[in-house]
Design an enzyme around this catalytic site. Sequence first.
Site, PDB file in Angstrom:
ATOM      1  N   MET A  29      12.023  24.771   2.792  1.00 45.62           N
ATOM      2  CA  MET A  29      11.277  24.001   1.794  1.00 45.62           C
ATOM      3  C   MET A  29      12.224  23.233   0.863  1.00 45.62           C
ATOM      4  O   MET A  29      11.978  22.065   0.535  1.00 45.62           O
ATOM      5  CB  MET A  29      10.389  24.939   0.972  1.00 45.62           C
ATOM      6  CG  MET A  29       9.481  24.202   0.000  1.00 45.62           C
ATOM      7  SD  MET A  29       8.524  25.316  -1.043  1.00 45.62           S
ATOM      8  CE  MET A  29       7.477  26.121   0.150  1.00 45.62           C
ATOM      9  N   LYS A  36       0.847  -1.206   0.000  1.00 49.17           N
ATOM     10  CA  LYS A  36       0.000   0.000   0.000  1.00 49.17           C
ATOM     11  C   LYS A  36       0.877   1.249   0.000  1.00 49.17           C
ATOM     12  O   LYS A  36       2.091   1.169   0.249  1.00 49.17           O
ATOM     13  CB  LYS A  36      -0.909  -0.031   1.229  1.00 49.17           C
ATOM     14  CG  LYS A  36      -0.152  -0.079   2.553  1.00 49.17           C
ATOM     15  CD  LYS A  36      -1.067  -0.455   3.724  1.00 49.17           C
ATOM     16  CE  LYS A  36      -0.283  -0.532   5.023  1.00 49.17           C
ATOM     17  NZ  LYS A  36      -1.099  -1.080   6.117  1.00 49.17           N
ATOM     18  N   TYR A  72      15.729  30.362   8.845  1.00 56.40           N
ATOM     19  CA  TYR A  72      14.511  31.101   9.190  1.00 56.40           C
ATOM     20  C   TYR A  72      14.437  31.360  10.690  1.00 56.40           C
ATOM     21  O   TYR A  72      14.706  30.467  11.496  1.00 56.40           O
ATOM     22  CB  TYR A  72      13.274  30.302   8.756  1.00 56.40           C
ATOM     23  CG  TYR A  72      12.978  30.407   7.275  1.00 56.40           C
ATOM     24  CD1 TYR A  72      12.651  31.633   6.691  1.00 56.40           C
ATOM     25  CD2 TYR A  72      13.021  29.282   6.472  1.00 56.40           C
ATOM     26  CE1 TYR A  72      12.373  31.723   5.330  1.00 56.40           C
ATOM     27  CE2 TYR A  72      12.745  29.359   5.108  1.00 56.40           C
ATOM     28  CZ  TYR A  72      12.418  30.588   4.551  1.00 56.40           C
ATOM     29  OH  TYR A  72      12.153  30.677   3.218  1.00 56.40           O
ATOM     30  N   ARG A  75     -11.275  -0.768  14.341  1.00 54.63           N
ATOM     31  CA  ARG A  75     -11.018   0.070  13.171  1.00 54.63           C
ATOM     32  C   ARG A  75     -11.799  -0.458  11.968  1.00 54.63           C
ATOM     33  O   ARG A  75     -12.644   0.219  11.422  1.00 54.63           O
ATOM     34  CB  ARG A  75      -9.508   0.057  12.913  1.00 54.63           C
ATOM     35  CG  ARG A  75      -9.005   1.085  11.974  1.00 54.63           C
ATOM     36  CD  ARG A  75      -7.495   1.062  11.870  1.00 54.63           C
ATOM     37  NE  ARG A  75      -6.983  -0.143  11.229  1.00 54.63           N
ATOM     38  CZ  ARG A  75      -5.741  -0.281  10.788  1.00 54.63           C
ATOM     39  NH1 ARG A  75      -4.870   0.694  10.941  1.00 54.63           N
ATOM     40  NH2 ARG A  75      -5.347  -1.391  10.213  1.00 54.63           N
TER      41      ARG A  75
HETATM   42  C1  LIG Z   1      -0.331  -2.061   6.753  1.00 54.66           C
HETATM   43  C2  LIG Z   1      -0.887  -3.364   7.131  1.00 54.66           C
HETATM   44  C3  LIG Z   1      -0.058  -4.498   7.217  1.00 54.66           C
HETATM   45  C4  LIG Z   1       1.444  -4.413   7.123  1.00 54.66           C
HETATM   46  O1  LIG Z   1       1.924  -3.882   8.346  1.00 54.66           O
HETATM   47  P1  LIG Z   1       3.490  -3.642   8.605  1.00 54.66           P
HETATM   48  O2  LIG Z   1       3.537  -3.235  10.034  1.00 54.66           O
HETATM   49  O3  LIG Z   1       3.897  -2.561   7.674  1.00 54.66           O
HETATM   50  O4  LIG Z   1       4.187  -4.914   8.321  1.00 54.66           O
HETATM   51  C5  LIG Z   1      -0.657  -5.721   7.436  1.00 54.66           C
HETATM   52  N1  LIG Z   1      -1.996  -5.828   7.589  1.00 54.66           N
HETATM   53  C6  LIG Z   1      -2.815  -4.756   7.551  1.00 54.66           C
HETATM   54  C7  LIG Z   1      -4.275  -4.941   7.753  1.00 54.66           C
HETATM   55  C8  LIG Z   1      -2.290  -3.488   7.336  1.00 54.66           C
HETATM   56  O5  LIG Z   1      -3.101  -2.429   7.314  1.00 54.66           O
END
Ligand SMILES: *Cc1c(COP(=O)(O)O)cnc(C)c1O
Length: 383
Positions: free
Chosen positions: A313, A46, A265, A144
């Site tokens: 930036m 993801k 800054y 969740r």
């Molecule tokens: C992001 C996620 C993972 C992977 O988690 P990591 O800690 O990055 O290994 C696995 N299962 C779900 C449901 C997730 O949202």
Amino acid sequence: MEQQPTPDDALAFHGGRLTVDLAGIAENWRRLGAEAPGIPCAAVVKADAYGCGLAAVAAALWAAGCRTFFVAHLSEAVEARTAIPEATVYVLNGLLPGSGTALVAHGLRPVLGAREELVEWAALAAEAGRILPAALHVDTGMNRLGLSVPDALSCAGDPLLPRAGIVLLMSHLVSAELPDDSVNARQIADFARVRAALPGIPASLANSSGVYLGSGAHHDLLRPGYAMFGGNPTPGRPNPMRPVVRLEARIAQIRHVEAGDRVGYNGRWTAPGPRRLATLSLGYADGYPRAASGRGHALVGGAACPILGLISMDLIILDVTEAPGARRGDTAILIGDSLDLDRVGRAAGTIGYEILTGLGSRYVRHYVGGTATPAAADPIRAR
Ligand SMILES: *Cc1c(COP(=O)(O)O)cnc(C)c1O
């Protein structure tokens, strides 16, 4: 014939360079799998493969033998489908209203987490005249996504599950990186109960850190993300993963300041005496967190040089007094070697996950160790 630009040519056009080691990512995926011999290891890709580039990373993992991938969104799943057409791709955020037709068209599997989603997916399957595979998310403590444990237990024998094509049971650990937290044992036990009540369906629980919680967390499919990209799945213990991400920036200028001179800054840093400074051609617009102002470091010639004052930036000011060899045009390492992801995260008051997923798009990206796929073959992907 057109000349391929070399990575160094590209550095003349960009302030910095992100190097992603695809062979290293594949090696980390193998190491994670080796913790649970005989159990397949999926890959969570993801958020553009944690900022490393979804198409290139997915192709490299597919070439290494990974067959199951998880993303968060439909858009990410479609991108994965293009890069790895034969892979099994799950969409973690589930069946959002209006996404069903596209999920079916692209052969994607939603992770269903509510009864309405099961009903809707089963209806799509009935319309299609075939079973459409999907996963069922059971919430064992995160509150969740997913069916509660009692709701999941009450699904035993319910024909809705086969009609909704449930081929994988899943849950997610709340505190897997804290092995002493008692919530782990509770989630492992609750998930085992759900699994026993819904026999014949393969199950998956372990994220990166979950892989290191022992066989009770392993089930039938590992589901790591972060550790593949070099993050430490066992905080407080040595990192079993290989570093695979390196962020470098060039020194645009070297200058000298005297006692009392103020820097950056708001003049946030005042020189306590004569100092040699280097200004790096990279800033928070490149994804390097401004919160690391006055706390982070960059490596110049092997020396850890403090970041001074506020990060701008497009620029970062370093104290290179302890790196007398530093010259205009040299590169400094912001992520890599002793500056691992977890350390950079701590310096910015956050976690390595956020550093990775915030990796920017303005510097040049250089992929090494890749396979000859369209996405990975291009050595310089200026995005
Ligand atoms: C992001 C996620 C993972 C992977 O988690 P990591 O800690 O990055 O290994 C696995 N299962 C779900 C449901 C997730 O949202």
